[in-house]
Design a protein around this motif. Structure first.
Motif, PDB file in Angstrom:
ATOM      1  N   ARG A 119       0.832  -1.199   0.000  1.00  0.00           N
ATOM      2  CA  ARG A 119       0.000   0.000   0.000  1.00  0.00           C
ATOM      3  C   ARG A 119       0.869   1.254   0.000  1.00  0.00           C
ATOM      4  NH1 ARG A 119      -4.873  -1.640   4.219  1.00  0.00           N
ATOM      5  NH2 ARG A 119      -5.847  -3.186   2.879  1.00  0.00           N
ATOM      6  N   HIS A 120       1.969   1.216   0.768  1.00  0.00           N
ATOM      7  CA  HIS A 120       2.870   2.365   0.752  1.00  0.00           C
ATOM      8  C   HIS A 120       3.485   2.556  -0.625  1.00  0.00           C
ATOM      9  CE1 HIS A 120       2.441   3.381   4.875  1.00  0.00           C
ATOM     10  NE2 HIS A 120       3.043   2.309   5.367  1.00  0.00           N
ATOM     11  N   LEU A 121       3.853   1.438  -1.274  1.00  0.00           N
ATOM     12  CA  LEU A 121       4.390   1.547  -2.626  1.00  0.00           C
ATOM     13  C   LEU A 121       3.372   2.140  -3.570  1.00  0.00           C
ATOM     14  CD1 LEU A 121       6.237  -1.875  -2.935  1.00  0.00           C
ATOM     15  CD2 LEU A 121       7.299   0.381  -2.991  1.00  0.00           C
ATOM     16  N   LEU A 122       2.130   1.684  -3.438  1.00  0.00           N
ATOM     17  CA  LEU A 122       1.048   2.184  -4.291  1.00  0.00           C
ATOM     18  C   LEU A 122       0.900   3.681  -4.155  1.00  0.00           C
ATOM     19  CD1 LEU A 122      -1.441   1.828  -6.057  1.00  0.00           C
ATOM     20  CD2 LEU A 122      -2.712   1.176  -4.024  1.00  0.00           C
ATOM     21  N   MET A 123       0.895   4.182  -2.924  1.00  0.00           N
ATOM     22  CA  MET A 123       0.700   5.604  -2.707  1.00  0.00           C
ATOM     23  C   MET A 123       1.926   6.402  -3.112  1.00  0.00           C
ATOM     24  SD  MET A 123      -2.355   5.771  -1.781  1.00  0.00           S
ATOM     25  CE  MET A 123      -2.407   7.501  -1.332  1.00  0.00           C
ATOM     26  N   GLY A 124       3.125   5.807  -2.936  1.00  0.00           N
ATOM     27  CA  GLY A 124       4.334   6.585  -3.126  1.00  0.00           C
ATOM     28  C   GLY A 124       4.867   6.634  -4.528  1.00  0.00           C
ATOM     29  N   LEU A 125       4.650   5.564  -5.299  1.00  0.00           N
ATOM     30  CA  LEU A 125       5.341   5.465  -6.575  1.00  0.00           C
ATOM     31  C   LEU A 125       4.472   5.720  -7.793  1.00  0.00           C
ATOM     32  CD1 LEU A 125       7.630   2.365  -5.979  1.00  0.00           C
ATOM     33  CD2 LEU A 125       8.184   4.779  -5.708  1.00  0.00           C
ATOM     34  N   ALA A 126       3.184   5.497  -7.674  1.00  0.00           N
ATOM     35  CA  ALA A 126       2.340   5.539  -8.867  1.00  0.00           C
ATOM     36  C   ALA A 126       2.279   6.912  -9.494  1.00  0.00           C
ATOM     37  CB  ALA A 126       0.927   5.072  -8.528  1.00  0.00           C
ATOM     38  N   GLY A 127       2.449   7.954  -8.712  1.00  0.00           N
ATOM     39  CA  GLY A 127       2.319   9.291  -9.256  1.00  0.00           C
ATOM     40  C   GLY A 127       3.633   9.938  -9.636  1.00  0.00           C
ATOM     41  N   THR A 128       4.732   9.188  -9.572  1.00  0.00           N
ATOM     42  CA  THR A 128       6.023   9.784  -9.891  1.00  0.00           C
ATOM     43  C   THR A 128       6.149  10.044 -11.373  1.00  0.00           C
ATOM     44  OG1 THR A 128       7.000   7.594 -10.080  1.00  0.00           O
ATOM     45  CG2 THR A 128       7.162   8.673  -7.942  1.00  0.00           C
ATOM     46  N   ALA A 129       6.940  11.045 -11.726  1.00  0.00           N
ATOM     47  CA  ALA A 129       7.119  11.404 -13.124  1.00  0.00           C
ATOM     48  C   ALA A 129       7.990  10.385 -13.828  1.00  0.00           C
ATOM     49  CB  ALA A 129       7.766  12.792 -13.219  1.00  0.00           C
ATOM     50  N   LEU A 177       0.273  10.961 -16.758  1.00  0.00           N
ATOM     51  CA  LEU A 177       0.378  11.170 -18.198  1.00  0.00           C
ATOM     52  C   LEU A 177      -0.277  12.477 -18.620  1.00  0.00           C
ATOM     53  CD1 LEU A 177      -0.287   7.593 -19.630  1.00  0.00           C
ATOM     54  CD2 LEU A 177       1.894   8.818 -19.510  1.00  0.00           C
ATOM     55  N   GLN A 178      -1.370  12.822 -17.973  1.00  0.00           N
ATOM     56  CA  GLN A 178      -2.040  14.076 -18.306  1.00  0.00           C
ATOM     57  C   GLN A 178      -1.127  15.263 -18.017  1.00  0.00           C
ATOM     58  OE1 GLN A 178      -5.840  14.624 -16.294  1.00  0.00           O
ATOM     59  NE2 GLN A 178      -6.726  15.457 -18.166  1.00  0.00           N
ATOM     60  N   GLN A 179      -0.341  15.176 -16.953  1.00  0.00           N
ATOM     61  CA  GLN A 179       0.624  16.238 -16.651  1.00  0.00           C
ATOM     62  C   GLN A 179       1.739  16.264 -17.681  1.00  0.00           C
ATOM     63  OE1 GLN A 179       1.829  15.362 -12.605  1.00  0.00           O
ATOM     64  NE2 GLN A 179       0.339  16.789 -11.778  1.00  0.00           N
ATOM     65  N   GLU A 180       2.209  15.073 -18.090  1.00  0.00           N
ATOM     66  CA  GLU A 180       3.335  15.002 -19.019  1.00  0.00           C
ATOM     67  C   GLU A 180       2.956  15.413 -20.432  1.00  0.00           C
ATOM     68  OE1 GLU A 180       5.359  11.205 -16.683  1.00  0.00           O
ATOM     69  OE2 GLU A 180       5.001  11.071 -18.835  1.00  0.00           O
ATOM     70  N   ILE A 181       1.785  14.977 -20.883  1.00  0.00           N
ATOM     71  CA  ILE A 181       1.393  15.185 -22.277  1.00  0.00           C
ATOM     72  C   ILE A 181       0.601  16.470 -22.463  1.00  0.00           C
ATOM     73  CG2 ILE A 181       0.029  14.193 -24.162  1.00  0.00           C
ATOM     74  CD1 ILE A 181       0.881  11.438 -23.163  1.00  0.00           C
ATOM     75  N   GLY A 182      -0.162  16.850 -21.433  1.00  0.00           N
ATOM     76  CA  GLY A 182      -0.882  18.114 -21.503  1.00  0.00           C
ATOM     77  C   GLY A 182      -2.266  17.992 -22.090  1.00  0.00           C
ATOM     78  N   VAL A 230     -11.988   8.367 -20.719  1.00  0.00           N
ATOM     79  CA  VAL A 230     -11.323   9.036 -21.832  1.00  0.00           C
ATOM     80  C   VAL A 230     -12.009   8.631 -23.129  1.00  0.00           C
ATOM     81  CG1 VAL A 230      -9.061   9.132 -20.719  1.00  0.00           C
ATOM     82  CG2 VAL A 230      -9.640   7.161 -22.133  1.00  0.00           C
ATOM     83  N   ASP A 231     -11.766   9.393 -24.163  1.00  0.00           N
ATOM     84  CA  ASP A 231     -12.053   8.949 -25.518  1.00  0.00           C
ATOM     85  C   ASP A 231     -10.891   8.015 -25.878  1.00  0.00           C
ATOM     86  OD1 ASP A 231     -11.895   8.647 -28.326  1.00  0.00           O
ATOM     87  OD2 ASP A 231     -13.001  10.498 -28.633  1.00  0.00           O
ATOM     88  N   PRO A 232     -11.128   6.715 -26.026  1.00  0.00           N
ATOM     89  CA  PRO A 232     -10.009   5.783 -26.175  1.00  0.00           C
ATOM     90  C   PRO A 232      -9.151   6.023 -27.409  1.00  0.00           C
ATOM     91  CG  PRO A 232     -12.104   4.687 -26.597  1.00  0.00           C
ATOM     92  CD  PRO A 232     -12.428   6.027 -26.026  1.00  0.00           C
ATOM     93  N   VAL A 233      -9.776   6.380 -28.529  1.00  0.00           N
ATOM     94  CA  VAL A 233      -9.000   6.628 -29.749  1.00  0.00           C
ATOM     95  C   VAL A 233      -8.146   7.886 -29.582  1.00  0.00           C
ATOM     96  CG1 VAL A 233      -9.113   7.116 -32.217  1.00  0.00           C
ATOM     97  CG2 VAL A 233     -10.674   5.441 -31.200  1.00  0.00           C
ATOM     98  N   ALA A 234      -8.740   8.938 -29.042  1.00  0.00           N
ATOM     99  CA  ALA A 234      -7.982  10.174 -28.830  1.00  0.00           C
ATOM    100  C   ALA A 234      -6.805   9.932 -27.888  1.00  0.00           C
ATOM    101  CB  ALA A 234      -8.902  11.258 -28.276  1.00  0.00           C
ATOM    102  N   ALA A 235      -7.006   9.097 -26.864  1.00  0.00           N
ATOM    103  CA  ALA A 235      -5.929   8.810 -25.918  1.00  0.00           C
ATOM    104  C   ALA A 235      -4.790   8.054 -26.586  1.00  0.00           C
ATOM    105  CB  ALA A 235      -6.476   8.018 -24.737  1.00  0.00           C
ATOM    106  N   ALA A 236      -5.127   7.031 -27.391  1.00  0.00           N
ATOM    107  CA  ALA A 236      -4.088   6.280 -28.096  1.00  0.00           C
ATOM    108  C   ALA A 236      -3.320   7.182 -29.063  1.00  0.00           C
ATOM    109  CB  ALA A 236      -4.705   5.098 -28.841  1.00  0.00           C
ATOM    110  N   LYS A 237      -4.042   8.036 -29.781  1.00  0.00           N
ATOM    111  CA  LYS A 237      -3.379   8.943 -30.712  1.00  0.00           C
ATOM    112  C   LYS A 237      -2.449   9.906 -29.971  1.00  0.00           C
ATOM    113  CE  LYS A 237      -6.813   9.018 -34.446  1.00  0.00           C
ATOM    114  NZ  LYS A 237      -7.811   9.844 -35.183  1.00  0.00           N
ATOM    115  N   ALA A 238      -2.891  10.405 -28.819  1.00  0.00           N
ATOM    116  CA  ALA A 238      -2.063  11.339 -28.057  1.00  0.00           C
ATOM    117  C   ALA A 238      -0.786  10.670 -27.571  1.00  0.00           C
ATOM    118  CB  ALA A 238      -2.859  11.893 -26.874  1.00  0.00           C
ATOM    119  N   LEU A 239      -0.887   9.425 -27.110  1.00  0.00           N
ATOM    120  CA  LEU A 239       0.300   8.715 -26.634  1.00  0.00           C
ATOM    121  C   LEU A 239       1.269   8.413 -27.772  1.00  0.00           C
ATOM    122  CD1 LEU A 239      -1.390   6.297 -24.095  1.00  0.00           C
ATOM    123  CD2 LEU A 239       0.380   7.970 -23.536  1.00  0.00           C
ATOM    124  N   VAL A 240       0.745   7.992 -28.911  1.00  0.00           N
ATOM    125  CA  VAL A 240       1.610   7.699 -30.056  1.00  0.00           C
ATOM    126  C   VAL A 240       2.279   8.977 -30.553  1.00  0.00           C
ATOM    127  CG1 VAL A 240       1.615   6.958 -32.480  1.00  0.00           C
ATOM    128  CG2 VAL A 240       0.423   5.595 -30.748  1.00  0.00           C
TER     129      VAL A 240
END
Length: 385
Positions: free
Chosen positions: A6-16, A96-101, A171-181
């Motif tokens: 649980r500590h790992l979950l809270m501590g690591l999942a949001g790291t950049a 990802l929303q922070q990284e990609i915008g 999310v809009d799944p297609v828009a999300a995949a396109k944004a990541l690619v």
């Protein structure tokens, strides 16, 4: 151990995401598939400094991903290790929303659901809520009055039990995949869209890349994110990734003015609105069987929406989708490298939309570092050996 996780979950999942792996030589990786999992894997590999090529026969998110309802959640996900992956996925989407915008639009309105008396679902739903509360998921039981307060104009009908979750999204799944690619390409990944992968290429008994409809592409590693086509290709590298049939039919309206800011799940119905204004609805999340993806089904689905929300404006049906879910036989992800061809890695799973960020992060680390990630230990292909 549970507390430690649980500590790992809270501590690591949001790291950049780091920009490169320390002291790692630059490795070449081919990612086969640009659905939501392949798009995330490709993005994370490129973020870590790998030489990446993403291959897809259609385009980003154009196949199974395009037919997903794309509810980002950890509701009724068990055992705890599977719940953890979904929670990490939700937190990963925020990263990802922070990284990609702004190119990665996510609706973070949570979810609301209720059940009627005749569904005999009260005890089952109470058990789910209690388990999730014990695991720290922000969910709580609510009454009919609060459902009505949160959803003005709703006609719930019978409401034996209801719940509200706070961190769910969509999310809009297609828009999300396109944004990541696109973000992967921005980090140097090469794209080979409209390209069929025909076979793994072998030289001297070792996999050295892939044979495609446009020629050979060599690579140090191959990651198979081919959805329902994964088992056949993975088998040529000794990987077992058994899937089962699960169909899902969705109705999509023409773009509408903003109506809903959260995922809504009345009895026998799911409703969400994408950022582009299109309302998406289906009949909950089980296998839709032989239900046709035709105009009559769409009209029936939209009539269900209007049953609960009679005040809504006209909702013209624009198109229907029939999706064949990527669903492993035991309902859980299959992720890992081949024992016989260790530079070939397969990633095939249910809850792909929710888990895409954490899977992309962990798979990139495993491929490039060669060190197993503990979060994935329960979901290796070896369980089917």
């Amino acid at each position: 151990m549970l507390l430690k996780r649980r500590h790992l979950l809270m501590g690591l999942a949001g790291t950049a995401t780091p920009t490169a792996l320390a002291a790692s030589p630059r490795k070449s990786v081919v990612v086969v598939g640009a659905g939501i999992i392949g798009a995330s894997v490709g993005y994370h590999l490129a973020s870590y400094g790998a030489d990446v090529t993403i291959i897809d026969r259609a385009g980003p998110g154009q196949e199974t991903t395009a037919k997903s309802f794309a509810w980002l959640n950890a509701f009724n996900k068990k055992p705890y290790s599977y719940y953890t992956l979904n929670m990490l996925g939700i937190r990963g989407w925020r990263r990802l929303q922070q990284e990609i915008g702004n190119d990665l639009a996510i609706q973070w309105g949570g979810g609301v659901s209720w059940h009627a008396d005749e569904q005999n679902a009260v005890e089952e739903t109470l058990d789910i809520i209690r388990r999730l509360e014990g695991w720290g998921y922000p969910i709580r039981r609510i009454g009919k009055a609060e459902v009505e307060a949160r959803l003005p104009g709703v006609r719930t009908g019978s409401c034996a039990i209801a719940w509200k979750s706070d961190i769910d999204g969509t999310v809009d799944p297609v828009a999300a995949a396109k944004a990541l690619v696109a973000a992967a390409a921005g980090k140097g990944a090469r794209l080979a869209m409209g390209t069929n992968v025909l076979a793994l290429d072998r030289t001297g008994g070792h996999v050295t890349g892939v044979q495609t409809s446009k020629g050979l592409i060599r690579a140090d590693h191959v990651v198979l994110c081919m959805g329902n086509d994964t088992p056949a290709m993975a088998a040529t590298a000794g990987l077992k990734t058994p899937l089962k049939e699960s169909r899902g039919v969705l109705a999509h309206t023409e773009p509408l003015s903003p109506l809903f800011g959260q995922v809504i799940m009345p009895p026998g119905c799911d409703i969400k609105q994408n950022p582009d204004g299109r309302l998406v609805t289906g009949s909950n999340f089980g296998d839709s069987g032989d239900t046709p993806a035709d105009a009559a089904t769409g009209a029936r689905f939209l009539a269900q929406v209007r049953k609960f929300f009679p005040h809504l404006p006209p909702m013209p049906l624009e198109f229907m989708t029939l999706g064949h879910r990527v669903l492993p036989v035991d309902g859980h992800p299959i992720v890992g490298a081949s024992a016989s061809d260790p530079n070939v890695y397969a990633a095939v799973m249910h809850s792909g939309m929710t888990q895409a960020p954490i899977m992309g992060q962990c798979i990139a680390m495993e491929v490039l570092n060669g060190v197993p990630v503990d979060w994935l230990s329960d979901y290796r292909p070896s369980r089917f050996a």
